[in-house]
Scaffold this motif. Sequence first.
Motif, PDB file in Angstrom:
ATOM      1  N   PHE A  64       0.838  -1.152   0.051  1.00  0.00           N
ATOM      2  CA  PHE A  64      -0.056  -0.031  -0.059  1.00  0.00           C
ATOM      3  C   PHE A  64       0.923   1.171   0.183  1.00  0.00           C
ATOM      4  CE2 PHE A  64      -2.842  -3.416   1.456  1.00  0.00           C
ATOM      5  CZ  PHE A  64      -4.148  -2.768   0.976  1.00  0.00           C
ATOM      6  N   HIS A  65       1.224   1.734  -1.206  1.00  0.00           N
ATOM      7  CA  HIS A  65       2.210   2.664  -1.407  1.00  0.00           C
ATOM      8  C   HIS A  65       1.737   4.115  -1.091  1.00  0.00           C
ATOM      9  CE1 HIS A  65       0.154   2.757  -5.226  1.00  0.00           C
ATOM     10  NE2 HIS A  65       0.451   4.118  -5.161  1.00  0.00           N
ATOM     11  N   ARG A  66       0.395   4.368  -1.079  1.00  0.00           N
ATOM     12  CA  ARG A  66      -0.176   5.619  -0.963  1.00  0.00           C
ATOM     13  C   ARG A  66      -1.360   5.602  -0.129  1.00  0.00           C
ATOM     14  NH1 ARG A  66      -3.674   9.117  -4.852  1.00  0.00           N
ATOM     15  NH2 ARG A  66      -3.356  11.315  -4.204  1.00  0.00           N
ATOM     16  N   VAL A  67      -1.361   6.200   1.215  1.00  0.00           N
ATOM     17  CA  VAL A  67      -2.280   6.073   2.114  1.00  0.00           C
ATOM     18  C   VAL A  67      -2.761   7.376   2.891  1.00  0.00           C
ATOM     19  CG1 VAL A  67      -3.386   4.789   4.142  1.00  0.00           C
ATOM     20  CG2 VAL A  67      -1.485   3.773   2.621  1.00  0.00           C
ATOM     21  N   ILE A  68      -3.467   7.985   2.555  1.00  0.00           N
ATOM     22  CA  ILE A  68      -4.190   9.001   3.107  1.00  0.00           C
ATOM     23  C   ILE A  68      -5.142   9.103   4.041  1.00  0.00           C
ATOM     24  CG2 ILE A  68      -4.992  11.440   2.589  1.00  0.00           C
ATOM     25  CD1 ILE A  68      -3.633  11.151  -0.430  1.00  0.00           C
ATOM     26  N   ASP A  69      -4.905   9.464   5.248  1.00  0.00           N
ATOM     27  CA  ASP A  69      -5.771   9.310   6.644  1.00  0.00           C
ATOM     28  C   ASP A  69      -7.153  10.278   6.115  1.00  0.00           C
ATOM     29  OD1 ASP A  69      -6.335   8.421   9.132  1.00  0.00           O
ATOM     30  OD2 ASP A  69      -6.121  10.499   9.965  1.00  0.00           O
ATOM     31  N   GLN A  79       4.005  -3.518 -11.245  1.00  0.00           N
ATOM     32  CA  GLN A  79       5.317  -3.276 -11.641  1.00  0.00           C
ATOM     33  C   GLN A  79       6.481  -2.828 -10.973  1.00  0.00           C
ATOM     34  OE1 GLN A  79       5.111  -0.585 -15.243  1.00  0.00           O
ATOM     35  NE2 GLN A  79       6.967  -1.102 -15.945  1.00  0.00           N
ATOM     36  N   TYR A  80       6.134  -1.924  -9.898  1.00  0.00           N
ATOM     37  CA  TYR A  80       7.126  -1.104  -9.262  1.00  0.00           C
ATOM     38  C   TYR A  80       6.526  -1.114  -7.733  1.00  0.00           C
ATOM     39  CZ  TYR A  80       8.259   0.994 -13.549  1.00  0.00           C
ATOM     40  OH  TYR A  80       9.112   1.321 -14.846  1.00  0.00           O
ATOM     41  N   GLY A  81       5.837  -1.746  -7.289  1.00  0.00           N
ATOM     42  CA  GLY A  81       5.253  -1.844  -5.791  1.00  0.00           C
ATOM     43  C   GLY A  81       5.466  -2.937  -5.144  1.00  0.00           C
ATOM     44  N   LYS A  82       6.413  -4.031  -5.556  1.00  0.00           N
ATOM     45  CA  LYS A  82       6.505  -4.962  -4.819  1.00  0.00           C
ATOM     46  C   LYS A  82       7.356  -4.918  -3.522  1.00  0.00           C
ATOM     47  CE  LYS A  82       4.983  -8.488  -7.341  1.00  0.00           C
ATOM     48  NZ  LYS A  82       4.213  -9.458  -7.045  1.00  0.00           N
ATOM     49  N   ALA A  83       7.048  -5.403  -2.260  1.00  0.00           N
ATOM     50  CA  ALA A  83       7.910  -5.387  -1.178  1.00  0.00           C
ATOM     51  C   ALA A  83       9.213  -5.629  -1.055  1.00  0.00           C
ATOM     52  CB  ALA A  83       7.207  -5.957   0.107  1.00  0.00           C
ATOM     53  N   GLY A  84      10.105  -5.017  -0.671  1.00  0.00           N
ATOM     54  CA  GLY A  84      11.725  -5.279  -0.670  1.00  0.00           C
ATOM     55  C   GLY A  84      12.243  -4.654  -1.812  1.00  0.00           C
ATOM     56  N   GLY A  85      11.204  -4.091  -2.656  1.00  0.00           N
ATOM     57  CA  GLY A  85      12.205  -3.378  -3.946  1.00  0.00           C
ATOM     58  C   GLY A  85      12.357  -1.727  -3.686  1.00  0.00           C
ATOM     59  N   ASP A  86      12.760  -1.225  -4.670  1.00  0.00           N
ATOM     60  CA  ASP A  86      12.788   0.124  -4.789  1.00  0.00           C
ATOM     61  C   ASP A  86      11.617   0.847  -4.695  1.00  0.00           C
ATOM     62  OD1 ASP A  86      13.488   2.940  -5.004  1.00  0.00           O
ATOM     63  OD2 ASP A  86      14.417   2.786  -7.070  1.00  0.00           O
ATOM     64  N   MET A  87      11.210   1.565  -3.472  1.00  0.00           N
ATOM     65  CA  MET A  87       9.934   2.053  -3.387  1.00  0.00           C
ATOM     66  C   MET A  87       9.693   3.388  -4.281  1.00  0.00           C
ATOM     67  SD  MET A  87       7.781   0.093  -1.963  1.00  0.00           S
ATOM     68  CE  MET A  87       8.133  -1.168  -3.012  1.00  0.00           C
ATOM     69  N   SER A  88      10.730   4.061  -4.436  1.00  0.00           N
ATOM     70  CA  SER A  88      10.811   5.391  -5.088  1.00  0.00           C
ATOM     71  C   SER A  88       9.883   5.547  -6.201  1.00  0.00           C
ATOM     72  CB  SER A  88      12.261   5.868  -5.499  1.00  0.00           C
ATOM     73  OG  SER A  88      12.919   5.091  -6.735  1.00  0.00           O
ATOM     74  N   ALA A  90       7.090   3.289  -6.927  1.00  0.00           N
ATOM     75  CA  ALA A  90       5.917   2.874  -6.261  1.00  0.00           C
ATOM     76  C   ALA A  90       4.646   3.814  -6.741  1.00  0.00           C
ATOM     77  CB  ALA A  90       5.805   2.315  -5.073  1.00  0.00           C
ATOM     78  N   GLY A  91       3.762   3.025  -7.339  1.00  0.00           N
ATOM     79  CA  GLY A  91       2.770   4.107  -7.759  1.00  0.00           C
ATOM     80  C   GLY A  91       2.773   4.757  -9.231  1.00  0.00           C
ATOM     81  N   MET A  92       3.777   4.230  -9.974  1.00  0.00           N
ATOM     82  CA  MET A  92       4.073   4.863 -11.175  1.00  0.00           C
ATOM     83  C   MET A  92       3.756   3.788 -12.230  1.00  0.00           C
ATOM     84  SD  MET A  92       7.563   7.218 -10.926  1.00  0.00           S
ATOM     85  CE  MET A  92       7.652   8.274  -9.347  1.00  0.00           C
ATOM     86  N   GLY A  93       3.681   2.534 -11.792  1.00  0.00           N
ATOM     87  CA  GLY A  93       3.455   1.443 -12.836  1.00  0.00           C
ATOM     88  C   GLY A  93       2.257   0.883 -12.792  1.00  0.00           C
ATOM     89  N   GLY A  94       2.180  -0.236 -13.568  1.00  0.00           N
ATOM     90  CA  GLY A  94       0.890  -0.977 -14.134  1.00  0.00           C
ATOM     91  C   GLY A  94       1.201  -2.597 -14.230  1.00  0.00           C
ATOM     92  N   ASP A 124      -9.263   7.002 -19.187  1.00  0.00           N
ATOM     93  CA  ASP A 124      -9.118   5.695 -19.734  1.00  0.00           C
ATOM     94  C   ASP A 124      -7.675   5.092 -19.533  1.00  0.00           C
ATOM     95  OD1 ASP A 124     -11.735   6.015 -20.736  1.00  0.00           O
ATOM     96  OD2 ASP A 124     -10.876   6.828 -22.507  1.00  0.00           O
ATOM     97  N   SER A 125      -7.101   5.297 -18.366  1.00  0.00           N
ATOM     98  CA  SER A 125      -5.778   5.014 -18.170  1.00  0.00           C
ATOM     99  C   SER A 125      -5.650   4.009 -16.854  1.00  0.00           C
ATOM    100  CB  SER A 125      -4.785   6.109 -17.804  1.00  0.00           C
ATOM    101  OG  SER A 125      -5.146   6.914 -16.664  1.00  0.00           O
ATOM    102  N   ALA A 126      -6.651   3.456 -16.162  1.00  0.00           N
ATOM    103  CA  ALA A 126      -6.654   2.408 -15.404  1.00  0.00           C
ATOM    104  C   ALA A 126      -5.899   1.265 -15.717  1.00  0.00           C
ATOM    105  CB  ALA A 126      -8.059   2.258 -14.675  1.00  0.00           C
ATOM    106  N   ASN A 127      -5.146   0.449 -14.957  1.00  0.00           N
ATOM    107  CA  ASN A 127      -4.444  -0.532 -15.494  1.00  0.00           C
ATOM    108  C   ASN A 127      -4.641  -1.673 -14.305  1.00  0.00           C
ATOM    109  OD1 ASN A 127      -2.388  -2.517 -15.775  1.00  0.00           O
ATOM    110  ND2 ASN A 127      -2.216  -1.399 -17.623  1.00  0.00           N
ATOM    111  N   SER A 128      -3.851  -1.322 -13.337  1.00  0.00           N
ATOM    112  CA  SER A 128      -3.797  -2.466 -12.074  1.00  0.00           C
ATOM    113  C   SER A 128      -3.925  -2.043 -10.785  1.00  0.00           C
ATOM    114  CB  SER A 128      -2.332  -3.264 -12.181  1.00  0.00           C
ATOM    115  OG  SER A 128      -1.233  -2.309 -11.887  1.00  0.00           O
ATOM    116  N   GLN A 129      -3.597  -0.619 -10.582  1.00  0.00           N
ATOM    117  CA  GLN A 129      -3.694  -0.246  -9.543  1.00  0.00           C
ATOM    118  C   GLN A 129      -5.323   0.263  -8.881  1.00  0.00           C
ATOM    119  OE1 GLN A 129      -0.909   2.953  -8.242  1.00  0.00           O
ATOM    120  NE2 GLN A 129       0.302   2.579 -10.140  1.00  0.00           N
TER     121      GLN A 129
END
Length: 184
Positions: A64-69, A79-88, A90-94, A124-129
Amino acid sequence: MRNLLLASVAALAAGPAFAAGLDIEVEGEANGVIHIELFEDTAPAHAERLTTLAAQGAYDGVVFHRVIDGFMAQTGDVQYGKAGGDMSRAGMGGSDFPDLPAEFTDARSFERGVVGMARSQSPDSANSQFFIMFAPAPHLDGAYTIVGEVTEGLDVLDAIKRGTGANGAVVGQPDVMASVTVTE
């Protein structure tokens, strides 16, 4: 033949609003299962995308890369949001699948527990997130596809680690979707 036709028509008329769902096992500050029922009636392409990625195991280990209370928790960047990876990033992939055309509906609104599809500037750009609402956000109605709703596990949703960085970015160790399975 006539009885089969009548049974088919009756089944369509009485069809459920949801048919498939997802069980998301969350680990981190939050621990437990969030059950989501998918709206295959109003967002069939988006519901199919989520179930396909879940069945492939693509969501397993995604944070969960973006969480707003008071607003929402976003995840699903396979694509970029796997735990243990480079989180910089995260949120830019699909995913490897093409983006989906929007499936807007007037039948539902962004309320607590509703699941929406994340996207870029283009509708029209929703993908996996996707994101799950902590609270109502009617300003999103008609701008984002509503793909489902939480039917169990709101307490788990509420316990997800909140972001403190820019635009709700989770700093440090984010909570993770340890596994995501398709339910019927």
